[in-house]
Design an enzyme around this catalytic site. Structure first.
Site, PDB file in Angstrom:
ATOM      1  N   HIS A  80       3.501   3.398  -5.840  1.00 58.48           N
ATOM      2  CA  HIS A  80       3.457   4.532  -4.918  1.00 58.48           C
ATOM      3  C   HIS A  80       4.260   4.265  -3.658  1.00 58.48           C
ATOM      4  O   HIS A  80       4.390   3.137  -3.188  1.00 58.48           O
ATOM      5  CB  HIS A  80       2.017   4.947  -4.592  1.00 58.48           C
ATOM      6  CG  HIS A  80       1.145   3.930  -3.945  1.00 58.48           C
ATOM      7  ND1 HIS A  80       1.093   3.758  -2.572  1.00 58.48           N
ATOM      8  CD2 HIS A  80       0.248   3.049  -4.453  1.00 58.48           C
ATOM      9  CE1 HIS A  80       0.205   2.823  -2.267  1.00 58.48           C
ATOM     10  NE2 HIS A  80      -0.309   2.367  -3.392  1.00 58.48           N
ATOM     11  N   ASP A  82       3.777   5.652  -0.571  1.00 60.61           N
ATOM     12  CA  ASP A  82       3.113   5.734   0.723  1.00 60.61           C
ATOM     13  C   ASP A  82       2.365   4.463   1.083  1.00 60.61           C
ATOM     14  O   ASP A  82       1.912   3.708   0.220  1.00 60.61           O
ATOM     15  CB  ASP A  82       2.161   6.926   0.771  1.00 60.61           C
ATOM     16  CG  ASP A  82       1.070   6.881  -0.306  1.00 60.61           C
ATOM     17  OD1 ASP A  82       1.375   6.464  -1.449  1.00 60.61           O
ATOM     18  OD2 ASP A  82      -0.079   7.271  -0.013  1.00 60.61           O
ATOM     19  N   ASP A 142       0.848  -3.042  -0.042  1.00 63.12           N
ATOM     20  CA  ASP A 142       0.247  -1.949  -0.794  1.00 63.12           C
ATOM     21  C   ASP A 142       0.982  -0.671  -0.386  1.00 63.12           C
ATOM     22  O   ASP A 142       0.606  -0.026   0.563  1.00 63.12           O
ATOM     23  CB  ASP A 142      -1.240  -1.872  -0.456  1.00 63.12           C
ATOM     24  CG  ASP A 142      -1.970  -0.729  -1.114  1.00 63.12           C
ATOM     25  OD1 ASP A 142      -1.403  -0.111  -2.039  1.00 63.12           O
ATOM     26  OD2 ASP A 142      -3.109  -0.431  -0.691  1.00 63.12           O
ATOM     27  N   GLU A 174      -0.413   8.341  -3.021  1.00 60.14           N
ATOM     28  CA  GLU A 174      -1.509   7.714  -3.767  1.00 60.14           C
ATOM     29  C   GLU A 174      -2.714   7.507  -2.862  1.00 60.14           C
ATOM     30  O   GLU A 174      -3.866   7.648  -3.298  1.00 60.14           O
ATOM     31  CB  GLU A 174      -1.031   6.375  -4.346  1.00 60.14           C
ATOM     32  CG  GLU A 174      -2.023   5.700  -5.275  1.00 60.14           C
ATOM     33  CD  GLU A 174      -2.934   4.683  -4.582  1.00 60.14           C
ATOM     34  OE1 GLU A 174      -3.808   4.103  -5.264  1.00 60.14           O
ATOM     35  OE2 GLU A 174      -2.773   4.475  -3.358  1.00 60.14           O
ATOM     36  N   GLU A 175      -2.461   7.169  -1.606  1.00 59.25           N
ATOM     37  CA  GLU A 175      -3.541   6.791  -0.698  1.00 59.25           C
ATOM     38  C   GLU A 175      -4.420   7.959  -0.278  1.00 59.25           C
ATOM     39  O   GLU A 175      -5.487   7.750   0.293  1.00 59.25           O
ATOM     40  CB  GLU A 175      -2.965   6.119   0.553  1.00 59.25           C
ATOM     41  CG  GLU A 175      -2.184   4.833   0.300  1.00 59.25           C
ATOM     42  CD  GLU A 175      -3.067   3.657  -0.087  1.00 59.25           C
ATOM     43  OE1 GLU A 175      -4.286   3.849  -0.209  1.00 59.25           O
ATOM     44  OE2 GLU A 175      -2.534   2.552  -0.257  1.00 59.25           O
ATOM     45  N   ASP A 198      -0.445  -2.731  -8.090  1.00 61.52           N
ATOM     46  CA  ASP A 198      -1.028  -2.209  -6.857  1.00 61.52           C
ATOM     47  C   ASP A 198      -2.072  -3.174  -6.316  1.00 61.52           C
ATOM     48  O   ASP A 198      -2.947  -3.627  -7.062  1.00 61.52           O
ATOM     49  CB  ASP A 198      -1.660  -0.846  -7.139  1.00 61.52           C
ATOM     50  CG  ASP A 198      -1.874  -0.015  -5.892  1.00 61.52           C
ATOM     51  OD1 ASP A 198      -1.582  -0.505  -4.791  1.00 61.52           O
ATOM     52  OD2 ASP A 198      -2.341   1.130  -6.018  1.00 61.52           O
ATOM     53  N   HIS A 379      -4.970  -2.568   3.532  1.00 66.48           N
ATOM     54  CA  HIS A 379      -5.558  -1.576   4.441  1.00 66.48           C
ATOM     55  C   HIS A 379      -6.041  -2.239   5.733  1.00 66.48           C
ATOM     56  O   HIS A 379      -6.999  -1.783   6.356  1.00 66.48           O
ATOM     57  CB  HIS A 379      -6.712  -0.809   3.774  1.00 66.48           C
ATOM     58  CG  HIS A 379      -6.284   0.088   2.668  1.00 66.48           C
ATOM     59  ND1 HIS A 379      -7.033   1.178   2.237  1.00 66.48           N
ATOM     60  CD2 HIS A 379      -5.176   0.084   1.882  1.00 66.48           C
ATOM     61  CE1 HIS A 379      -6.405   1.779   1.245  1.00 66.48           C
ATOM     62  NE2 HIS A 379      -5.276   1.128   1.009  1.00 66.48           N
TER      63      HIS A 379
END
Length: 407
Positions: A80, A82, A142, A174-175, A198, A379
């Site tokens: 992904h 983002d 990520d 995706e997030e 991921d 994150h």
């Protein structure tokens, strides 16, 4: 250029593009940086001889590296575009530090440190180069580590004795609900099975995820001036607080682990007449997931009875289902395990306390398990990516292609 240097160079280039998704935007992609990154990747793919490179209106990038093993299964890799918005800066400033057993200073001016006693996983990488941010943002491994690994794979496939067709997709957002994977045209990603790459540390494999839903509850009260409020005013903020209080305080993300589900009350916005509460519902077990959704309905009825002059409405929307229910092509898992065994990488199967684009794709009929990028603390401002683990992620992808060609 050796593999490790190419991986790092690509990661730094992609990390420099701000591509944080925006959960408040209904558009796809939700941020212009994702479209910019998609355009860059498409240009690089064309330069690498990738066929059928396509970027659609949603910044979904697809292409295929044609092989010379027509009887080999076609394999796909997806990542992904983002990075996550957790209230930190959208601008990533990666750096490489060598870990020598001591705390790592990420940002001297801001006094941000990656401390060994708080992150003991560092000790596994004594003497190794580690990619970190500057403490003002997430690192974005990520999922830009995965993007770098896939692009390096495309750059090096021609050096192999042979390979089957290798499909690639890069998707946005995706997030914020796996939006890009839902919009991906599978006709353009026409592989036999695929892999998401991921998050997750070296060796981690995801064959199981949460069942997930999002929920919005709207509380409508009755506004009144305090001089005449008694018996009339209904405070929607207090309605929402009483609703939340009806749930077990220990049934939350910060109090659960492993295969335990939870409710996560994420946001509450209120004024004199209305309060809007958003929540996430998660459970690995389908029956437990359904019970949690019924609990929302029961608490809405209970709160409505407590405030008869007010009103409550709610909406529950399923986000994704447990990927284990839809991994129907055994070849995907078998090749992944064979690749890791061949490389001497110990497998660590984890129940993913989250979701991947693979959960959506598997439910759509394309078996798509997930394997590691090699990063830790995603994150978080303390996210870090050991370069050897990063290289191992690439090596697994390459080995899968080699084993598929020989099958």
């Amino acid at each position: 250029m050796d593999v490790r240097k190419e991986l790092v160079t690509r990661f730094f280039r992609y990390a420099a593009i701000e591509s944080q998704s925006n959960g408040r935007s209904p558009s796809l992609p939700s941020s212009p940086g994702q479209a910019a990154l998609a355009a860059l990747l498409a240009d690089e793919m064309r330069a690498l001889g990738v066929d059928d490179v396509h970027v659609d209106d949603h910044a979904i990038v697809t292409g295929v590296k044609r092989g010379n093993r027509p009887h080999a299964p076609s394999v796909g890799f997806i990542a992904h575009l983002d990075t996550v918005d957790v209230g930190l800066s959208p601008y990533v400033r990666p750096q490489i530090l060598q870990f020598e057993g001591r705390d790592l200073c990420l940002n001297a001016a801001e006094d941000v440190w990656l401390r060994v006693d708080e992150h003991p996983d560092l000790l596994r990488w004594l003497g190794e180069d580690i990619i970190v941010g500057d403490g003002t943002s997430v690192l974005g491994a990520d999922n830009k580590a995965a993007i770098a690994a896939i692009m390096t794979l495309l750059a090096r496939l021609d050096r192999q004795d042979g390979h089957g067709d290798v499909f690639v997709a890069f998707v946005p957002d995706e997030e914020i609900g796996l939006r890009g994977a839902r919009a991906l045209e599978l006709e353009r990603f026409a592989c036999d099975f695929a892999y998401t790459i991921d998050c997750c540390e070296l060796g981690e494999v995801v064959l199981e995820t949460f069942n997930a839903a999002s929920c919005e509850v709207v509380f409508t009260g009755v506004s009144a001036h305090p001089m005449s409020a008694k018996g009339t005013l209904v405070n929607p903020l207090l309605m929402a607080i009483d609703f939340i209080a009806g749930f077990d305080r220990s049934d939350t993300p910060e109090c659960t682990a492993g295969r335990e589900g939870f409710y996560w009350f994420k946001d509450l916005v209120a004024n004199d007449t209305e309060a809007r509460l958003t929540a996430l519902i998660r459970d690995f077990d389908t029956d437990g997931f359904d019970r949690r959704k019924r609990r929302i309905a029961d608490m809405a009825e209970r709160t409505r009875a407590q405030y008869p002059s007010g009103a409550i409405r709610y909406e529950i929307i399923d986000s994704y289902r447990n990927i284990s229910e839809h991994l129907s092509d055994d070849r995907a898992i078998a090749l992944l395990f064979q690749a890791m065994d061949a490389l001497g990488i110990e497998k660590n199967l984890i129940p993913m306390r989250g979701g991947t684009d693979g959960a959506v794709l598997s439910a759509r009929g394309l078996s798509t398990p997930n394997f590691f990028t090699g990063a830790y603390n995603f994150h978080s401002r303390y996210e870090f990516l050991p370069v050897p683990a990063f290289e191992s992620s690439f090596e697994v992808a390459l080995k899968i292609c080699q084993l598929a060609a020989a099958s």
